[in-house]
Design a protein around this motif. Structure first.
Motif: not given
Ligand code: PFF
Length: 505
Positions: A21-22, A24-27, A102, A220-221, A223, A226, A228, A321-322
């Motif tokens: 979950s953590a 993702g595109l954020g990383n 997303y 955001f990274s 998670s 939210m 999750t 996860s979302i």
């Molecule tokens: N953490 C994910 C990322 O870094 O892209 C994005 C994300 C995952 C956002 C789960 C929200 C969430 F509930």
């Protein structure tokens, strides 16, 4: 015990799913360019401080909220205090909104992975990205496939769907990121310049805005804020230690982000140094990197394929996860089977994603615009600047102030109440208690206010009115509160056990 049958099968399974979950595109995309834009290693230091000091605390609070409640977000908050249930509703609204945009990015990523097989497709052509995203049908088709894969995995349930997928996919992702990072370090002389651009510490460039960006990125990274982690946490049992799991998830998340940056900027420095300055935003992954892959020669399409497979995995495990948050709630509140609920939610989110795809891709001459914003930016801003921090604060307030109502201001009494409640904190207990009760909510509050003020200035300069974003977020919060007190306060909102009974019928 009921959790064993229905929840995660092992501590490792939970940790990998939460890390999925953590990561993702954020990383893989946002972190690298944010580092390069905000003072390099200086940003990394502040980012790590944010993860350790605030991120970990909120993550622990959220996982524990789920773990003790063994239920969806609304019930989990209600089990702490009936009047806090609306935080659970916000924690369902936010992820559901996020899924809708997303998955659009997930669809784009899928297309790029598939197209690695076709080097003649001229991915590196600067117009290729614009042609693809502004096409009214193609991006939607890929989003549909992406959403379908997500739904199939969630339909499999926690242990046989989500956990199994995470155990299979996350090690692959990690191997790919390590391989690409090492590979890119050997691309030639320019690697040094790329790394210098990425990491050279510059505290002046960091500034206060950089600190805010680091904080937002950390949230955001990881998670957090939210729902999750509350939802995943609810499917854990005694075998999971909240502190240890949090440490592992944060470590994994930060490591992948750093490695992705290393890979991206070494390659850019070596093969396309002219693009270093413009390597940010959507263009980085979808426009600049394909050009870099092409310059790698015959090996380029293999690296491109690996890279985009990695991004697809990252996006997929995040979207799973979302979406799980709303699926869990509806299954439990309305006593419905997971399979049908998942299909309904996936279809709804997919339908909402269609106008978002057109809006952000500029199909129909870019006419789908709300208050001057494309829908993706609009929703992302609403979620990131207001809703997520509010929800993160909710978790801290619930754990820090409401576990034992008799405990007032003394954090050491809170600590004792938490330990009595079942949270094992060990050595870090005192620090956790002070942080969760005072420091984290305060810092998050300051960051929200400063963030909103800063964004006003930033967007006003672009001729956009930021009030719509803040107004939109406040309306969503108001709706969540009203919905909760009208429909859920006095109703049984179910728990994981309810879900199990329904499934076994
Ligand atoms: N953490 C994910 C990322 O870094 O892209 C994005 C994300 C995952 C956002 C789960 C929200 C969430 F509930």
């Amino acid at each position: 015990m009921e959790n064993k049958k229905h929840g995660f099968g092992s501590a490792l399974g939970f940790i990998l799913a939460a890390a999925g979950s953590a990561v993702g595109l954020g990383n893989l995309w946002a972190f690298p360019y944010k580092v390069s834009q905000n003072g390099g290693a200086a940003f990394v230091l502040v980012y790590i401080a944010c993860v350790v000091l605030i991120g970990c605390i909120v993550m622990m609070a959220e996982i524990y909220l789920g773990k003790r409640g063994k239920a969806n977000t609304v019930s989990a908050y209600k089990k702490v205090n009936k009047n806090l249930g609306f935080f659970g509703v916000i924690a369902i609204i936010i992820p559901t909104v996020i899924v809708c945009y997303y998955c659009v990015l997930g669809g784009w990523t899928l297309r790029y992975a598939v197209n690695s097989f076709q080097p003649n497709d001229a991915l590196s052509n600067a117009n290729s990205f614009a042609n693809f995203t502004s096409n009214p049908i193609m991006p939607i088709a890929f989003t549909f496939i992406f959403m379908a894969i997500t739904a199939v995995i969630i339909m499999g349930g926690i242990k046989n769907g989500i956990e199994r997928a995470a155990k299979f996919l996350m090690p692959i992702l990690f191997l790919i990121v390590v391989f690409i990072a090492i590979f890119s370090l050997f691309l030639g002389d320019g690697v040094k310049d790329g790394l210098n651009f990425y990491l050279n510490p510059d505290f002046k460039e960091l500034g206060f805005n950089g600190v805010l960006a680091a904080m937002g990125q950390a949230f955001f990274s990881l998670s957090i804020g939210m729902g999750t982690l509350i939802s995943y946490g609810s499917y854990t049992g005694k075998e999971i230690k909240v502190g240890k799991s949090t440490f592992m998830i944060c470590l994994f998340d930060s490591l992948v982000a750093l490695l992705a940056g290393l890979a991206i900027f070494s390659s850019l420095g070596a093969l396309q140094p002219d693009s270093l300055q413009e390597a940010h935003g959507v263009g980085l992954v979808y426009q600049i990197l394909p050009q870099v892959f092409e310059k790698m020669g015959g090996f380029g399409s293999v690296i491109s394929l690996l890279f985009f497979i990695m991004v697809v995995i990252a996006a997929l495990t995040s979207v799973i996860s979302i979406l799980e948050v709303s699926v869990q709630f509806i299954c439990q509140r309305y006593k419905k089977k997971r399979k049908s609920v998942t299909i309904i939610m996936a279809v709804i989110c997919f339908l909402v994603s269609v106008p978002i795809t057109w809006s952000v891709g500029g199909a129909f001459d870019g006419k789908i615009i709300l208050f001057g914003y494309d829908l993706l930016t609009f929703l992302d801003e609403i979620a990131n600047t207001v809703l997520m921090p509010v929800c993160a604060m909710g978790a801290c307030i619930a754990i820090g102030w409401f576990i034992d109502k008799k405990v007032r201001f003394n954090p050491m009494k809170t600590l004792r109440a938490l330990e009595k409640d079942g949270l094992e904190l060990g050595f870090f207990g005192k620090i956790f208690a002070v942080m969760v009760k005072y420091v984290a909510p305060l810092v998050i509050g300051v960051v929200v206010v400063m963030g909103i003020v800063g964004k006003y200035a930033e967007y006003m300069l672009k001729g956009l009115n930021y009030s719509y974003i803040v107004g939109g977020a406040l309306i969503l919060i108001a709706i969540a509160v009203i919905v909760y007190f009208m429909f859920f306060e006095n109703k049984d909102t179910g728990d994981n056990h309810t879900e199990e009974i329904v499934e076994s019928k």
